[in-house]
Write an enzyme that holds these catalytic residues in place. Structure first.
Site, PDB file in Angstrom:
ATOM      1  N   LYS A   1      -2.050   4.706  -0.574  1.00 54.06           N
ATOM      2  CA  LYS A   1      -2.893   3.644  -0.010  1.00 54.06           C
ATOM      3  C   LYS A   1      -3.789   4.126   1.133  1.00 54.06           C
ATOM      4  CE  LYS A   1       0.042  -0.275  -1.257  1.00 54.06           C
ATOM      5  NZ  LYS A   1       0.741  -1.455  -0.745  1.00 54.06           N
TER       6      LYS A   1
ATOM      7  N   ASP B   1      -2.327  -7.112   0.491  1.00 53.44           N
ATOM      8  CA  ASP B   1      -0.880  -7.278   0.722  1.00 53.44           C
ATOM      9  C   ASP B   1      -0.555  -8.479   1.621  1.00 53.44           C
ATOM     10  OD1 ASP B   1       0.008  -5.219  -0.864  1.00 53.44           O
ATOM     11  OD2 ASP B   1       0.132  -3.752   0.748  1.00 53.44           O
TER      12      ASP B   1
HETATM   13  P1  NDP Z   1       6.105   3.448   3.587  1.00 48.35           P
HETATM   14  O1  NDP Z   1       6.657   4.699   3.015  1.00 48.35           O
HETATM   15  O2  NDP Z   1       4.715   3.438   4.103  1.00 48.35           O
HETATM   16  O3  NDP Z   1       7.048   2.978   4.804  1.00 48.35           O
HETATM   17  C1  NDP Z   1       8.437   2.953   4.633  1.00 48.35           C
HETATM   18  C2  NDP Z   1       9.083   2.259   5.798  1.00 48.35           C
HETATM   19  O4  NDP Z   1      10.469   2.094   5.506  1.00 48.35           O
HETATM   20  C3  NDP Z   1       8.986   3.003   7.116  1.00 48.35           C
HETATM   21  O5  NDP Z   1       8.872   2.066   8.157  1.00 48.35           O
HETATM   22  C4  NDP Z   1      10.337   3.742   7.171  1.00 48.35           C
HETATM   23  O6  NDP Z   1      10.762   4.027   8.468  1.00 48.35           O
HETATM   24  C5  NDP Z   1      11.239   2.690   6.579  1.00 48.35           C
HETATM   25  N1  NDP Z   1      12.481   3.215   5.999  1.00 48.35           N
HETATM   26  C6  NDP Z   1      12.624   3.996   4.909  1.00 48.35           C
HETATM   27  N2  NDP Z   1      13.937   4.258   4.666  1.00 48.35           N
HETATM   28  C7  NDP Z   1      14.623   3.608   5.643  1.00 48.35           C
HETATM   29  C8  NDP Z   1      16.016   3.483   5.938  1.00 48.35           C
HETATM   30  N3  NDP Z   1      16.966   4.090   5.189  1.00 48.35           N
HETATM   31  N4  NDP Z   1      16.367   2.742   6.994  1.00 48.35           N
HETATM   32  C9  NDP Z   1      15.437   2.141   7.769  1.00 48.35           C
HETATM   33  N5  NDP Z   1      14.108   2.218   7.542  1.00 48.35           N
HETATM   34  C10 NDP Z   1      13.708   2.944   6.474  1.00 48.35           C
HETATM   35  O7  NDP Z   1       6.317   2.343   2.450  1.00 48.35           O
HETATM   36  P2  NDP Z   1       5.515   0.958   2.304  1.00 48.35           P
HETATM   37  O8  NDP Z   1       5.387   0.372   3.644  1.00 48.35           O
HETATM   38  O9  NDP Z   1       4.280   1.160   1.520  1.00 48.35           O
HETATM   39  O10 NDP Z   1       6.494   0.102   1.379  1.00 48.35           O
HETATM   40  C11 NDP Z   1       7.641  -0.521   1.911  1.00 48.35           C
HETATM   41  C12 NDP Z   1       8.266  -1.426   0.865  1.00 48.35           C
HETATM   42  O11 NDP Z   1       7.406  -2.519   0.555  1.00 48.35           O
HETATM   43  C13 NDP Z   1       8.550  -0.735  -0.466  1.00 48.35           C
HETATM   44  O12 NDP Z   1       9.800  -1.180  -0.906  1.00 48.35           O
HETATM   45  C14 NDP Z   1       7.474  -1.258  -1.389  1.00 48.35           C
HETATM   46  O13 NDP Z   1       7.888  -1.296  -2.736  1.00 48.35           O
HETATM   47  C15 NDP Z   1       7.302  -2.681  -0.841  1.00 48.35           C
HETATM   48  N6  NDP Z   1       5.990  -3.259  -1.154  1.00 48.35           N
HETATM   49  C16 NDP Z   1       5.937  -4.385  -1.931  1.00 48.35           C
HETATM   50  C17 NDP Z   1       4.737  -4.965  -2.242  1.00 48.35           C
HETATM   51  C18 NDP Z   1       4.703  -6.200  -3.080  1.00 48.35           C
HETATM   52  O14 NDP Z   1       3.616  -6.572  -3.552  1.00 48.35           O
HETATM   53  N7  NDP Z   1       5.808  -6.890  -3.271  1.00 48.35           N
HETATM   54  C19 NDP Z   1       3.468  -4.396  -1.774  1.00 48.35           C
HETATM   55  C20 NDP Z   1       3.634  -3.239  -0.928  1.00 48.35           C
HETATM   56  C21 NDP Z   1       4.858  -2.686  -0.664  1.00 48.35           C
HETATM   57  P3  NDP Z   1      10.359   5.427   9.187  1.00 48.35           P
HETATM   58  O15 NDP Z   1       8.973   5.213   9.751  1.00 48.35           O
HETATM   59  O16 NDP Z   1      11.377   5.592  10.223  1.00 48.35           O
HETATM   60  O17 NDP Z   1      10.392   6.486   8.118  1.00 48.35           O
END
Ligand code: NDP
Length: 275
Positions: A67, A104
Site C-alpha cells: 500500500k 479503508d
Molecule cells: P501492517 O503490517 O502495516 O501493520 C501490522 C500491525 O500489527 C503493526 O502495528 C504491528 O506492530 C502489529 N502486530 C503484528 N503482530 C503483532 C503481535 N503479535 N502483537 C501485537 N501487535 C502486532 O498491517 P496492516 O496495518 O496493513 O494490516 C493490519 C490488519 O488489518 C491485517 O490483519 C489486515 O488483514 C487487516 N486489514 C483489513 C482490511 C479490511 O478491509 N477488512 C483492510 C486493511 C487491513 P509493530 O509495529 O510493533 O510491528
C-alpha cells in the site's frame, strides 16, 4: 472485445475475496469485467503495476505489503490517501496517469455506522496497532466523532508517529503496550494489528472492555477468531470482524471505477456464510 481489466495486487494474494466481490457487484449492473488476483513480490510490484496499466488495466486494488509503494508511485493522491500515506486503490486516469485513493477508513466507518447501526460520536476509542491499516482508519474514526482515541502499538515509536501525524493532542493519546492492564476501559476497541493473520494471539486484559464496549477486528475469518472470542469473554456488547469493511472498501473502489454504487448487503451476506 476484451472485457475491462481490473486486479488486486498483494503478496500473498491467493486468499483474496476481492475478485469474487467485484464480480458480484458487476453482475448487479450487467457489467462484464475481468478481475484478477496478481501475486507480486515487493521487488516486482512497481513493474507489475506499470505492466498491468500499460496493458489496458483500468483499476487495481492493492493490499499487503504494497500500500505504501502504491501511494508513492501514483501521480495524483486523494486526501484520504495523503492522510494515510498509503493507497489501496489505483485508478488509471484518461491521460494515462495513476491516481491513488485509500478507502479503508470510509469503509470501516460505514460498516460500523450503517451495517451495524453504531453511532460513534462520544466514544472513547482504543486502537491496537499503528501499521498501514491503522493509518487508514484513524482519520475516519475521528471524523465520525469519537471523543478520544488512544493508540497502543507493540512498537511504541510507530504509535507516537501516528499520533504526531494526526496532531490533535487533546483527543489522541498513545500508551505503552505493556501498560494495557492499567489504562482503564474503552467504548470502542479496534484491533488493527496483523497478529491474527500471522497466527499470533494477543494477550489482552479483560479490563479494556467496558460494559458498553464495541470490539472490532479489521481482519476476518479465522484471523479474527481470537480477538472476537476475547471480546465476548470480556463481556463486550458487540464484537464484529472486518468482513463488512472489506466489502464496503471494495464498493468505494467499484464506484470510483464504474460510477455506480453497488448494493453491498447481498454480497456481504453471501460471504458471511463462507467466513
Ligand atoms: P501492517 O503490517 O502495516 O501493520 C501490522 C500491525 O500489527 C503493526 O502495528 C504491528 O506492530 C502489529 N502486530 C503484528 N503482530 C503483532 C503481535 N503479535 N502483537 C501485537 N501487535 C502486532 O498491517 P496492516 O496495518 O496493513 O494490516 C493490519 C490488519 O488489518 C491485517 O490483519 C489486515 O488483514 C487487516 N486489514 C483489513 C482490511 C479490511 O478491509 N477488512 C483492510 C486493511 C487491513 P509493530 O509495529 O510493533 O510491528
Amino acid at each position: 472485445m476484451k472485457p475491462a481489466q481490473f486486479a488486486v495486487f498483494g503478496h500473498p494474494i491467493a486468499h483474496s475475496l476481492s475478485p469474487q466481490i467485484h464480480q458480484a457487484f458487476a453482475r448487479q449492473f450487467g457489467i462484464e469485467l475481468e478481475y484478477r488476483a496478481i501475486d507480486a513480490a515487493p521487488a516486482e510490484f512497481v513493474a507489475a503495476v506499470r505492466r498491468f496499466f500499460a496493458e489496458d488495466g483500468l483499476g487495481a486494488n492493492v493490499t499487503l505489503p504494497h500500500k505504501a509503494t502504491a501511494f508513492a508511485l501514483a501521480d495524483q493522491r486523494s486526501t484520504a490517501a495523503m492522510r494515510a500515506g498509503s493507497a489501496n486503490v489505483l485508478t488509471r486516469l484518461a491521460d494515462g496517469r495513476l491516481a491513488a485513493h485509500n478507502t479503508d477508513g470510509a469503509g470501516m466507518v460505514r460498516d460500523l455506522t450503517e451495517r451495524h447501526s453504531v453511532d460513534l460520536r462520544g466514544h472513547d476509542a482504543l486502537l491496537l496497532g499503528a501499521g498501514g491499516a491503522a493509518h487508514g482508519v484513524v482519520w475516519s474514526l475521528l471524523d465520525a466523532g469519537v471523543e478520544t482515541l488512544t493508540i497502543v502499538n507493540r512498537s511504541a515509536a510507530a504509535a507516537d508517529a501516528l499520533a504526531d501525524a494526526i496532531g490533535e493532542p487533546a483527543r489522541v493519546h498513545t500508551r505503552y503496550w505493556q501498560d494495557l492492564a492499567e489504562i482503564g476501559s474503552f467504548d470502542l476497541i479496534v484491533n488493527a494489528t496483523s497478529a491474527g493473520v500471522l497466527g499470533a494471539s494477543l494477550q489482552l486484559p479483560f479490563s479494556l472492555a467496558g460494559a458498553r464496549a464495541l470490539c472490532y477486528d479489521l481482519s476476518y475469518g479465522t484471523a479474527a477468531g481470537g480477538f472476537l472470542a476475547w471480546a465476548k469473554t470480556a463481556g463486550a456488547r458487540f464484537a464484529f470482524d472486518g468482513l463488512g469493511m472489506l466489502v464496503e472498501t471494495a464498493a468505494d473502489a467499484f464506484e470510483l471505477w464504474h460510477g455506480k454504487r453497488p448494493d453491498t448487503e447481498p454480497v456481504y451476506q453471501s460471504l458471511r456464510v463462507q467466513c
